[in-house]
Motif scaffolding. Structure first.
Motif, PDB file in Angstrom:
ATOM      1  N   THR A 167       0.829  -1.201   0.000  1.00  0.00           N
ATOM      2  CA  THR A 167       0.000   0.000   0.000  1.00  0.00           C
ATOM      3  C   THR A 167       0.864   1.253   0.000  1.00  0.00           C
ATOM      4  O   THR A 167       1.879   1.330   0.688  1.00  0.00           O
ATOM      5  CB  THR A 167      -0.922   0.037   1.227  1.00  0.00           C
ATOM      6  N   LEU A 168       0.418   2.232  -0.781  1.00  0.00           N
ATOM      7  CA  LEU A 168       1.008   3.562  -0.807  1.00  0.00           C
ATOM      8  C   LEU A 168       0.021   4.529  -0.173  1.00  0.00           C
ATOM      9  O   LEU A 168      -1.171   4.502  -0.502  1.00  0.00           O
ATOM     10  CB  LEU A 168       1.310   3.985  -2.244  1.00  0.00           C
ATOM     11  N   VAL A 169       0.507   5.354   0.741  1.00  0.00           N
ATOM     12  CA  VAL A 169      -0.367   6.303   1.432  1.00  0.00           C
ATOM     13  C   VAL A 169       0.212   7.703   1.290  1.00  0.00           C
ATOM     14  O   VAL A 169       1.390   7.944   1.577  1.00  0.00           O
ATOM     15  CB  VAL A 169      -0.497   5.950   2.936  1.00  0.00           C
ATOM     16  N   ASP A 170      -0.618   8.636   0.821  1.00  0.00           N
ATOM     17  CA  ASP A 170      -0.238  10.047   0.820  1.00  0.00           C
ATOM     18  C   ASP A 170      -1.497  10.889   0.968  1.00  0.00           C
ATOM     19  O   ASP A 170      -2.615  10.368   1.048  1.00  0.00           O
ATOM     20  CB  ASP A 170       0.563  10.431  -0.426  1.00  0.00           C
ATOM     21  N   HIS A 171      -1.348  12.188   1.073  1.00  0.00           N
ATOM     22  CA  HIS A 171      -2.470  13.105   1.230  1.00  0.00           C
ATOM     23  C   HIS A 171      -2.522  14.046   0.029  1.00  0.00           C
ATOM     24  O   HIS A 171      -1.493  14.558  -0.407  1.00  0.00           O
ATOM     25  CB  HIS A 171      -2.339  13.928   2.510  1.00  0.00           C
ATOM     26  N   VAL A 172      -3.734  14.250  -0.478  1.00  0.00           N
ATOM     27  CA  VAL A 172      -3.941  15.176  -1.593  1.00  0.00           C
ATOM     28  C   VAL A 172      -5.083  16.103  -1.224  1.00  0.00           C
ATOM     29  O   VAL A 172      -6.231  15.662  -1.098  1.00  0.00           O
ATOM     30  CB  VAL A 172      -4.265  14.421  -2.898  1.00  0.00           C
TER      31      VAL A 172
END
Length: 401
Positions: free
Chosen positions: A312-317
């Protein structure tokens, strides 16, 4: 006509045809959880069943029940709703010790019977509404009793399982006779796991059993579950509000397809180049989402068993938490083509040492999580691999690779 009445009628006609042929299937040398010999495990997945009470759900001609009694010393009860199917079993195996056959509805039968030590259904539980069958099985099994279910996953037409608890038309085929329409709950593995968990079972394994002919599309699910002990009554917490939560997260998948010509990328209407992928739908597994998005966007056909999840890749946009699961598709059929009404098209293969500029950031993050040495710049995201993947990292930190 109600669904289960329709199914009862179909199996009654099926039993009539087999009685007219005087056909009795042979007693197998070992349990067969799929319609094909030599595929999958045997009776060992039921655990220790010698002198134990075992329920055969939808026992049909009774040959599996007889095998368990004769080869493993189990006390088997076969419950069958179709009167003609019950007649086939009872008339042929009436004198077999350790086996009895009952005719009726499994939920009604379990409401009156002593709890069983184990239960199994070979291709039959999908003909009963799971919201009716599973609570009856929970109440009709002892604590820690195994429940083994063999269920259709992909049919003769290549149709995969549904992500909604709804029945659909499937045909019973019999040589030289017209097919019999039925309604079946052909559900995705994750959905079966959710239902079993809801009704007091723990799912221990779900395997996909493929047809021995690799060109045949039919796939069978084999689910191994266990009835959990009853939990003590606890004080409940305050229930949730009936209002839906404010959207604050987006969950999607991105698929890597690697051929001799490179990786597959398509061009979005906005101009970016992207891996196949998209949003995960409600109650859909990540593997199923990859297969669905691949078919919708490129026309390529794959199976969930062809998909390896990387992590899983997690970031905020813009204040929204974005979770993207990268996946590697190991096998597929067809040629990628632009699909009508899709926002990504012009699919083409790109060598890894000649990747184009203008990659969509999620696709770039997935590619560097898969192969960190790729010279791709992108905003950082936290990557957590699954057990078979690479080490946890924050892709794109320290100079952005």
């Amino acid at each position: 006509m109600p669904v289960e009445d329709m199914n009862t009628q179909a199996w009654t006609v099926y039993g009539q045809r087999q009685l007219a042929r005087a056909y009795t299937p042979p007693i197998p040398d070992q349990m067969a959880w799929a319609p094909w010999e030599g595929v999958g495990p045997g009776a060992e997945i039921l655990g220790a069943i010698t002198a134990r009470r075992v329920l055969d759900i939808g026992s049909g001609a009774g040959h599996h029940a007889v095998h368990l009694a004769q080869a493993h010393g189990a006390h088997v009860t076969g419950i069958e709703l179709s009167a003609t199917q019950h007649q086939r079993a009872a008339s042929t195996h009436a004198d077999v010790q350790g086996v009895q056959f009952a005719q009726g509805d499994v939920a009604d039968y379990l409401a009156e019977a002593e709890p069983f030590d184990a239960a199994y259904a070979i291709g039959t539980l999908a003909f009963i509404d799971p919201h009716r069958a599973l609570p009856a099985l929970r109440d009709g099994l002892r604590a820690n009793a195994p429940l083994i279910l063999s269920l259709l996953h992909t049919d003769l037409h290549g149709r995969g399982p549904s992500t909604e608890v709804a029945s659909r038309e499937q045909m019973i085929l019999l040589r030289d006779d017209p097919p019999l329409p039925t309604q079946m709950w052909v559900l995705a593995p994750q959905l079966w796991e959710d239902l079993l968990t809801e009704y007091g079972f723990r799912v221990e394994a779900i395997d996909l059993l493929n047809h021995p002919d690799e060109n045949a599309p039919v796939i069978q699910q084999l689910i191994r579950a266990r009835r959990l002990p009853d939990m003590p009554v606890r004080v409940s917490s305050r229930p949730r509000s009936t209002r839906p939560p404010v959207a604050h997260a987006a969950v999607g998948v991105g698929a890597i397809l690697l051929s001799e010509d490179g990786i597959l990328l398509g061009r979005h209407r906005r101009g970016t180049l992207e891996l196949p992928g998209g949003t995960v739908e409600a109650r859909e597994s990540f593997e199923a989402a990859v297969v669905r998005e691949l078919g919708e966007e490129t026309g390529l056909i794959a199976r969930p068993s062809d998909v390896t999840l990387l992590g899983t890749l997690v970031d905020h946009v813009e204040g929204v938490l974005r979770v993207t699961v990268g996946a590697l598709v190991n096998a597929w059929r067809g040629q990628p083509t632009t699909q009508p009404d899709e926002s990504v098209g012009e699919w083409a293969w790109h060598p890894l040492d000649q990747l184009p500029d203008g990659l969509f950031v999620c696709s770039a993050q997935i590619l560097t999580a898969w192969q960190p040495e790729l010279p791709i710049n992108h905003t950082p995201a936290h990557f957590t691999p699954f057990a078979h993947g690479t080490q946890t990292t924050r892709t794109g930190v320290d100079g952005l690779r």
